[in-house]
Motif scaffolding. Structure first.
Motif, PDB file in Angstrom:
ATOM      1  N   HIS A 122      51.554  47.320  41.884  1.00  0.00           N
ATOM      2  CA  HIS A 122      50.573  48.242  41.312  1.00  0.00           C
ATOM      3  C   HIS A 122      51.299  49.242  40.428  1.00  0.00           C
ATOM      4  O   HIS A 122      52.429  49.630  40.712  1.00  0.00           O
ATOM      5  CB  HIS A 122      49.829  49.008  42.409  1.00  0.00           C
ATOM      6  CG  HIS A 122      48.748  48.205  43.043  1.00  0.00           C
ATOM      7  ND1 HIS A 122      48.974  47.371  44.103  1.00  0.00           N
ATOM      8  CD2 HIS A 122      47.432  48.099  42.747  1.00  0.00           C
ATOM      9  CE1 HIS A 122      47.840  46.789  44.454  1.00  0.00           C
ATOM     10  NE2 HIS A 122      46.885  47.213  43.645  1.00  0.00           N
ATOM     11  N   GLN A 170      47.706  37.012  38.190  1.00  0.00           N
ATOM     12  CA  GLN A 170      46.516  37.785  37.860  1.00  0.00           C
ATOM     13  C   GLN A 170      46.931  39.214  37.567  1.00  0.00           C
ATOM     14  O   GLN A 170      47.842  39.756  38.190  1.00  0.00           O
ATOM     15  CB  GLN A 170      45.451  37.727  38.949  1.00  0.00           C
ATOM     16  CG  GLN A 170      45.835  38.301  40.285  1.00  0.00           C
ATOM     17  CD  GLN A 170      44.667  38.309  41.240  1.00  0.00           C
ATOM     18  OE1 GLN A 170      43.732  39.068  41.059  1.00  0.00           O
ATOM     19  NE2 GLN A 170      44.725  37.462  42.256  1.00  0.00           N
ATOM     20  N   SER A 171      46.279  39.782  36.557  1.00  0.00           N
ATOM     21  CA  SER A 171      46.597  41.144  36.144  1.00  0.00           C
ATOM     22  C   SER A 171      45.367  41.779  35.511  1.00  0.00           C
ATOM     23  O   SER A 171      44.477  41.084  35.026  1.00  0.00           O
ATOM     24  CB  SER A 171      47.751  41.141  35.138  1.00  0.00           C
ATOM     25  OG  SER A 171      48.035  42.465  34.724  1.00  0.00           O
ATOM     26  N   ASP A 172      45.363  43.092  35.505  1.00  0.00           N
ATOM     27  CA  ASP A 172      44.278  43.831  34.877  1.00  0.00           C
ATOM     28  C   ASP A 172      44.509  44.023  33.386  1.00  0.00           C
ATOM     29  O   ASP A 172      43.657  44.569  32.706  1.00  0.00           O
ATOM     30  CB  ASP A 172      44.102  45.194  35.553  1.00  0.00           C
ATOM     31  CG  ASP A 172      43.651  45.043  37.003  1.00  0.00           C
ATOM     32  OD1 ASP A 172      43.093  43.989  37.344  1.00  0.00           O
ATOM     33  OD2 ASP A 172      43.861  45.972  37.789  1.00  0.00           O
ATOM     34  N   LYS A 173      45.685  43.594  32.892  1.00  0.00           N
ATOM     35  CA  LYS A 173      45.975  43.672  31.462  1.00  0.00           C
ATOM     36  C   LYS A 173      46.510  42.330  30.984  1.00  0.00           C
ATOM     37  O   LYS A 173      47.466  41.801  31.553  1.00  0.00           O
ATOM     38  CB  LYS A 173      47.013  44.756  31.169  1.00  0.00           C
ATOM     39  CG  LYS A 173      46.482  46.155  31.223  1.00  0.00           C
ATOM     40  CD  LYS A 173      47.521  47.102  30.698  1.00  0.00           C
ATOM     41  CE  LYS A 173      46.868  48.365  30.213  1.00  0.00           C
ATOM     42  NZ  LYS A 173      47.829  49.227  29.548  1.00  0.00           N
ATOM     43  N   HIS A 176      36.668  47.070  35.232  1.00  0.00           N
ATOM     44  CA  HIS A 176      37.594  46.675  34.181  1.00  0.00           C
ATOM     45  C   HIS A 176      37.793  45.161  34.246  1.00  0.00           C
ATOM     46  O   HIS A 176      37.448  44.528  35.236  1.00  0.00           O
ATOM     47  CB  HIS A 176      38.926  47.411  34.340  1.00  0.00           C
ATOM     48  CG  HIS A 176      39.553  47.178  35.685  1.00  0.00           C
ATOM     49  ND1 HIS A 176      39.175  47.868  36.807  1.00  0.00           N
ATOM     50  CD2 HIS A 176      40.493  46.302  36.083  1.00  0.00           C
ATOM     51  CE1 HIS A 176      39.877  47.443  37.846  1.00  0.00           C
ATOM     52  NE2 HIS A 176      40.672  46.488  37.436  1.00  0.00           N
ATOM     53  N   ARG A 196      39.759  41.587  34.703  1.00  0.00           N
ATOM     54  CA  ARG A 196      40.915  41.044  35.426  1.00  0.00           C
ATOM     55  C   ARG A 196      41.150  39.646  34.871  1.00  0.00           C
ATOM     56  O   ARG A 196      40.227  38.856  34.736  1.00  0.00           O
ATOM     57  CB  ARG A 196      40.664  40.996  36.917  1.00  0.00           C
ATOM     58  CG  ARG A 196      41.874  40.406  37.653  1.00  0.00           C
ATOM     59  CD  ARG A 196      42.016  40.860  39.065  1.00  0.00           C
ATOM     60  NE  ARG A 196      42.187  42.288  39.183  1.00  0.00           N
ATOM     61  CZ  ARG A 196      41.806  42.988  40.253  1.00  0.00           C
ATOM     62  NH1 ARG A 196      41.242  42.394  41.277  1.00  0.00           N
ATOM     63  NH2 ARG A 196      41.994  44.276  40.302  1.00  0.00           N
ATOM     64  N   GLU A 231      37.133  48.581  41.067  1.00  0.00           N
ATOM     65  CA  GLU A 231      38.022  49.254  42.009  1.00  0.00           C
ATOM     66  C   GLU A 231      37.452  50.636  42.304  1.00  0.00           C
ATOM     67  O   GLU A 231      36.847  51.258  41.435  1.00  0.00           O
ATOM     68  CB  GLU A 231      39.423  49.414  41.417  1.00  0.00           C
ATOM     69  CG  GLU A 231      40.066  48.132  40.952  1.00  0.00           C
ATOM     70  CD  GLU A 231      40.459  47.198  42.066  1.00  0.00           C
ATOM     71  OE1 GLU A 231      40.664  47.679  43.187  1.00  0.00           O
ATOM     72  OE2 GLU A 231      40.540  46.001  41.817  1.00  0.00           O
ATOM     73  N   ASN A 240      38.851  35.226  32.705  1.00  0.00           N
ATOM     74  CA  ASN A 240      38.787  36.653  32.956  1.00  0.00           C
ATOM     75  C   ASN A 240      37.448  36.969  33.591  1.00  0.00           C
ATOM     76  O   ASN A 240      36.442  36.327  33.329  1.00  0.00           O
ATOM     77  CB  ASN A 240      39.059  37.488  31.711  1.00  0.00           C
ATOM     78  CG  ASN A 240      37.992  37.360  30.653  1.00  0.00           C
ATOM     79  OD1 ASN A 240      37.320  36.342  30.577  1.00  0.00           O
ATOM     80  ND2 ASN A 240      37.850  38.370  29.839  1.00  0.00           N
ATOM     81  N   LEU A 299      45.673  49.548  38.265  1.00  0.00           N
ATOM     82  CA  LEU A 299      46.354  48.474  37.548  1.00  0.00           C
ATOM     83  C   LEU A 299      47.127  47.570  38.505  1.00  0.00           C
ATOM     84  O   LEU A 299      48.071  47.987  39.161  1.00  0.00           O
ATOM     85  CB  LEU A 299      47.296  49.052  36.491  1.00  0.00           C
ATOM     86  CG  LEU A 299      47.946  48.044  35.561  1.00  0.00           C
ATOM     87  CD1 LEU A 299      46.894  47.243  34.804  1.00  0.00           C
ATOM     88  CD2 LEU A 299      48.859  48.752  34.589  1.00  0.00           C
ATOM     89  N   SER A 302      35.186  40.411  35.647  1.00  0.00           N
ATOM     90  CA  SER A 302      35.071  41.851  35.793  1.00  0.00           C
ATOM     91  C   SER A 302      35.463  42.215  37.222  1.00  0.00           C
ATOM     92  O   SER A 302      35.028  41.580  38.175  1.00  0.00           O
ATOM     93  CB  SER A 302      33.633  42.277  35.503  1.00  0.00           C
ATOM     94  OG  SER A 302      33.514  43.658  35.547  1.00  0.00           O
ATOM     95  N   ALA A 303      36.305  43.236  37.356  1.00  0.00           N
ATOM     96  CA  ALA A 303      36.731  43.704  38.681  1.00  0.00           C
ATOM     97  C   ALA A 303      36.328  45.164  38.825  1.00  0.00           C
ATOM     98  O   ALA A 303      36.362  45.924  37.862  1.00  0.00           O
ATOM     99  CB  ALA A 303      38.240  43.560  38.830  1.00  0.00           C
TER     100      ALA A 303
END
Length: 152
Positions: free
Chosen positions: A68, A141-144, A124, A126, A115, A110, A73, A112-113
């Motif tokens: 993290h 897997q990543s948020d960016k 945001h 994912r 948090e 991708n 993120l 939508s996640a």
């Protein structure tokens, strides 16, 4: 100088906390090296997540690491060592599409996640990218999306 040294040793923020984030480094996960960007802290006990698992009706050794950069993120890398190449499209549940990132062919999606940080909810994207290399299934897997592009 003595006063500065005393202040440094008495600092309430040790060198690897959320105010002093890790430098870029390579992490080996199940025999594959991945470059991890500046600022990602590994979750506690993440390096202990290595065990026997089953994927696509094959026995494999699974190793997973989670990082993290802040409360939101996320970066998660999972590697299954099957010892043989398999068709990555067998993992596609219909939500993925074929994609090549930095010359590596895999499947991508991708979603939508959402948090929560206290009472605040943050939605945001994912991103997921899965591929096979040397008999190992790699799942990132990543948020960016930029983070995945850096790693692959």
């Amino acid at each position: 100088m003595v006063v500065l040294l005393m202040y440094y040793h008495a600092s309430p923020t040790p060198s690897l906390d959320r105010f002093h984030l890790d430098d870029p480094r390579d992490i080996n996960i199940n025999g594959i090296d991945f470059p991890i960007s500046w600022g990602f802290l590994e979750d506690e006990n993440s390096s202990d997540l290595r065990y026997d698992a089953e994927i696509l009706n094959h026995k494999a050794i699974k190793e997973q690491r989670t990082f993290h950069q802040n409360d939101i993120l996320l970066l998660n890398i999972t590697v299954y060592d099957l010892g043989e190449n398999v068709d990555i499209n067998l993992l596609n549940d219909g939500s993925y599409h074929e994609k090549t990132i930095n010359g590596v062919q895999g499947i991508f999606k991708n979603e939508s996640a959402t948090e929560s940080s206290g009472l605040v909810k943050n939605t945001h994207p994912r991103y997921y990218f899965d591929y096979v290399v040397d008999g190992k299934i790699v799942m990132i897997q990543s948020d960016k999306l930029d983070i995945i592009n850096e790693i692959v």
